[in-house]
Write an enzyme that holds these catalytic residues in place. Structure first.
Site, PDB file in Angstrom:
ATOM      1  N   GLU A 140      -1.074  -1.934  -5.575  1.00  0.00           N
ATOM      2  CA  GLU A 140      -2.354  -1.593  -4.970  1.00  0.00           C
ATOM      3  C   GLU A 140      -2.742  -0.153  -5.317  1.00  0.00           C
ATOM      4  O   GLU A 140      -2.402   0.758  -4.584  1.00  0.00           O
ATOM      5  CB  GLU A 140      -2.281  -1.779  -3.460  1.00  0.00           C
ATOM      6  CG  GLU A 140      -1.919  -3.210  -3.042  1.00  0.00           C
ATOM      7  CD  GLU A 140      -1.842  -3.389  -1.535  1.00  0.00           C
ATOM      8  OE1 GLU A 140      -2.514  -2.657  -0.773  1.00  0.00           O
ATOM      9  OE2 GLU A 140      -1.082  -4.259  -1.093  1.00  0.00           O
ATOM     10  N   TYR A 141      -3.483   0.029  -6.418  1.00  0.00           N
ATOM     11  CA  TYR A 141      -4.027  -0.958  -7.350  1.00  0.00           C
ATOM     12  C   TYR A 141      -3.910  -0.402  -8.763  1.00  0.00           C
ATOM     13  O   TYR A 141      -3.945   0.841  -8.929  1.00  0.00           O
ATOM     14  CB  TYR A 141      -5.508  -1.221  -7.055  1.00  0.00           C
ATOM     15  CG  TYR A 141      -5.736  -1.835  -5.696  1.00  0.00           C
ATOM     16  CD1 TYR A 141      -5.687  -3.222  -5.533  1.00  0.00           C
ATOM     17  CD2 TYR A 141      -5.991  -1.028  -4.595  1.00  0.00           C
ATOM     18  CE1 TYR A 141      -5.928  -3.787  -4.291  1.00  0.00           C
ATOM     19  CE2 TYR A 141      -6.212  -1.609  -3.351  1.00  0.00           C
ATOM     20  CZ  TYR A 141      -6.168  -2.980  -3.200  1.00  0.00           C
ATOM     21  OH  TYR A 141      -6.383  -3.542  -1.968  1.00  0.00           O
TER      22      TYR A 141
ATOM     23  N   ASP B 115      -9.766  -5.773   5.748  1.00  0.00           N
ATOM     24  CA  ASP B 115      -9.892  -4.315   5.591  1.00  0.00           C
ATOM     25  C   ASP B 115     -11.197  -3.928   4.889  1.00  0.00           C
ATOM     26  O   ASP B 115     -11.271  -2.877   4.250  1.00  0.00           O
ATOM     27  CB  ASP B 115      -8.697  -3.724   4.831  1.00  0.00           C
ATOM     28  CG  ASP B 115      -7.398  -3.838   5.615  1.00  0.00           C
ATOM     29  OD1 ASP B 115      -7.473  -4.010   6.852  1.00  0.00           O
ATOM     30  OD2 ASP B 115      -6.318  -3.768   5.009  1.00  0.00           O
TER      31      ASP B 115
ATOM     32  N   TRP C 270       0.831  -1.198   0.000  1.00  0.00           N
ATOM     33  CA  TRP C 270       0.000   0.000   0.000  1.00  0.00           C
ATOM     34  C   TRP C 270       0.874   1.261   0.000  1.00  0.00           C
ATOM     35  O   TRP C 270       1.796   1.395   0.806  1.00  0.00           O
ATOM     36  CB  TRP C 270      -0.919   0.008   1.210  1.00  0.00           C
ATOM     37  CG  TRP C 270      -1.815   1.211   1.270  1.00  0.00           C
ATOM     38  CD1 TRP C 270      -1.676   2.296   2.090  1.00  0.00           C
ATOM     39  CD2 TRP C 270      -2.976   1.453   0.477  1.00  0.00           C
ATOM     40  NE1 TRP C 270      -2.675   3.206   1.853  1.00  0.00           N
ATOM     41  CE2 TRP C 270      -3.506   2.713   0.869  1.00  0.00           C
ATOM     42  CE3 TRP C 270      -3.639   0.734  -0.527  1.00  0.00           C
ATOM     43  CZ2 TRP C 270      -4.649   3.265   0.297  1.00  0.00           C
ATOM     44  CZ3 TRP C 270      -4.776   1.280  -1.099  1.00  0.00           C
ATOM     45  CH2 TRP C 270      -5.269   2.530  -0.689  1.00  0.00           C
TER      46      TRP C 270
ATOM     47  N   MET D 262      -6.891 -10.400  -0.761  1.00  0.00           N
ATOM     48  CA  MET D 262      -6.812  -9.611   0.472  1.00  0.00           C
ATOM     49  C   MET D 262      -8.221  -9.400   1.035  1.00  0.00           C
ATOM     50  O   MET D 262      -8.786  -8.310   0.977  1.00  0.00           O
ATOM     51  CB  MET D 262      -6.094  -8.289   0.208  1.00  0.00           C
ATOM     52  CG  MET D 262      -4.634  -8.484  -0.177  1.00  0.00           C
ATOM     53  SD  MET D 262      -3.718  -6.936  -0.384  1.00  0.00           S
ATOM     54  CE  MET D 262      -4.384  -6.384  -1.965  1.00  0.00           C
TER      55      MET D 262
ATOM     56  N   TRP E 274      -1.900 -11.700   6.702  1.00  0.00           N
ATOM     57  CA  TRP E 274      -1.058 -10.547   7.006  1.00  0.00           C
ATOM     58  C   TRP E 274      -1.149 -10.323   8.514  1.00  0.00           C
ATOM     59  O   TRP E 274      -2.236 -10.133   9.027  1.00  0.00           O
ATOM     60  CB  TRP E 274      -1.546  -9.306   6.256  1.00  0.00           C
ATOM     61  CG  TRP E 274      -0.713  -8.109   6.588  1.00  0.00           C
ATOM     62  CD1 TRP E 274      -0.904  -7.227   7.625  1.00  0.00           C
ATOM     63  CD2 TRP E 274       0.469  -7.687   5.915  1.00  0.00           C
ATOM     64  NE1 TRP E 274       0.081  -6.279   7.635  1.00  0.00           N
ATOM     65  CE2 TRP E 274       0.942  -6.531   6.597  1.00  0.00           C
ATOM     66  CE3 TRP E 274       1.176  -8.152   4.803  1.00  0.00           C
ATOM     67  CZ2 TRP E 274       2.102  -5.849   6.193  1.00  0.00           C
ATOM     68  CZ3 TRP E 274       2.311  -7.477   4.404  1.00  0.00           C
ATOM     69  CH2 TRP E 274       2.765  -6.343   5.096  1.00  0.00           C
TER      70      TRP E 274
END
Length: 368
Positions: free
Chosen positions: A136-137, A209, A97, A206, A349
């Site tokens: 990302e991304y 989040d 990120w 992922m 993660w």
């Protein structure tokens, strides 16, 4: 003599148990893959439950992939683990990120060639086993990085060049893996999923989040299914998996994500114990040891589990504080989902958030 015989039998039994455990792991059709920024001796117990560690992160410098700062030393710690566990794969992740340089490097054939060549050289030079691309991304500038409408096609071309470079570097004697960190919904619009799939060994979805400091309400940040309280179109593990399957990705190439950290929200509207309610303040992230120490039935927090979403949270009615996280119960639900849908396994993660290996053990146990 009798004592020696007893010790011999006990020792032999321990060896057999260890061998059977190793064989069971090797025979498992499911993979446990963890991102790791570093490694400490405290984490040694977790190693037997891990199939691959993805080092975070290499960066894009110009058009080249490089290891910044002390990254080479931290990567070396992961690669050294292969001496204790030869079957372990160590993959180098590029990006993360807020890490830019991708759009620029992927925009030209020359840039893609430099990116691919330098990444393959990095893998070989450090004794690693592959590359994980964490752009990302593509097509999005949310993280403050450059983006272009051409990123979608250029991302496919970049992965094609990278696959060719890794194959050329590996030769005939081995295979270097190529994977990507990916999300669903609007985050996947910059990826031609069907076009990139043939170049990839697996997708790291992922699936966490889902709620964060930018979303208007609290909620499950890593739920398997949408909660009955969630708004229409709420993100979930199931939604992500269905999107990638519909795009033609083989189920075995999909690894769903587990979060070894939680998110805390403050001054939350108290309805439904804070679940999917407005909040005044995003507080911070908490590692799993912090969650266990401070938020599981402690300091005024009451733990809850959403049977529909297969997700857990803690609520403090006095302080109006809400914490969302993965725990052994929600991880067991994710493992059951993997097995029910024939997926490739679970990634997480990240390793430093589970120093004692409790959640890694929950992942492995659930996938047995």
């Amino acid at each position: 003599m009798e004592s020696l015989s007893r010790h011999f039998v006990i020792g032999l039994f321990a060896i057999l148990v260890s061998a059977c455990t190793a064989a069971a792991h090797a025979a498992s059709p499911y993979r446990v893959v963890g991102y790791a920024t570093d490694w400490t001796t405290q984490q040694a117990a977790a190693l037997e439950n891990i199939d691959a560690l993805i080092f975070a992160f290499a960066k894009v410098e110009g058009n080249d992939v490089a290891l910044p700062g002390d990254a080479p030393e931290r990567l070396a710690k992961l690669v050294a683990l292969k001496r204790a566990k030869p079957a372990l794969q160590v993959v180098i992740a590029v990006g993360g990120w807020g890490a830019g340089g991708f759009s620029e490097a992927a925009a030209t054939a020359q840039g893609r060639e430099a990116f691919a060549r330098s990444a393959a050289q990095l893998v070989k030079a450090h004794g690693a086993d592959g590359i994980d691309v964490d752009w990302e991304y593509p097509g999005r500038s949310d993280a403050g990085i450059a983006a272009s409408a051409a990123d979608r096609a250029n991302f496919t071309a970049l992965l094609k060049a990278l696959r060719a470079a890794l194959d050329a570097s590996a030769g005939e004697e081995r295979h270097y893996t190529l994977s990507i960190a990916a999300a669903e919904g609007s985050f996947a619009e910059g990826i031609d999923i069907a076009a990139v799939e043939p170049y990839l060994d697996w997708f790291n979805l992922m699936t966490y989040d889902f709620v964060n400091s930018t979303t208007p309400t609290t909620g499950h940040h890593a739920g398997v299914y949408p909660s009955s309280l969630a708004p229409s179109g709420a993100r979930s593990v199931d939604g992500a998996v269905r999107e990638y399957l519909a795009a033609g990705v083989p189920s075995r190439k999909l690894l769903i994500g587990a979060a070894f950290y939680g998110r805390e929200f403050g001054e939350v509207t108290p309805s439904h114990d804070g679940l999917y309610q407005r909040y005044e303040r995003y507080v911070t992230e908490h590692s799993w040891p912090e969650i266990k120490r401070d938020y599981l039935g402690r300091n005024g927090f009451v733990q809850h589990h959403d049977a529909k979403a297969q997700a857990s949270w803690s609520w403090n009615a006095r302080t109006r504080s809400f914490v969302t996280y993965d725990d052994p119960a929600s991880i067991a639900a994710k493992a059951a989902y993997v097995k029910a849908h024939g997926l490739g396994g679970i990634m997480y993660w990240e390793q430093r958030h589970d120093p004692e290996g409790e959640l890694v053990e929950a992942v492995r146990s659930g996938l047995r």
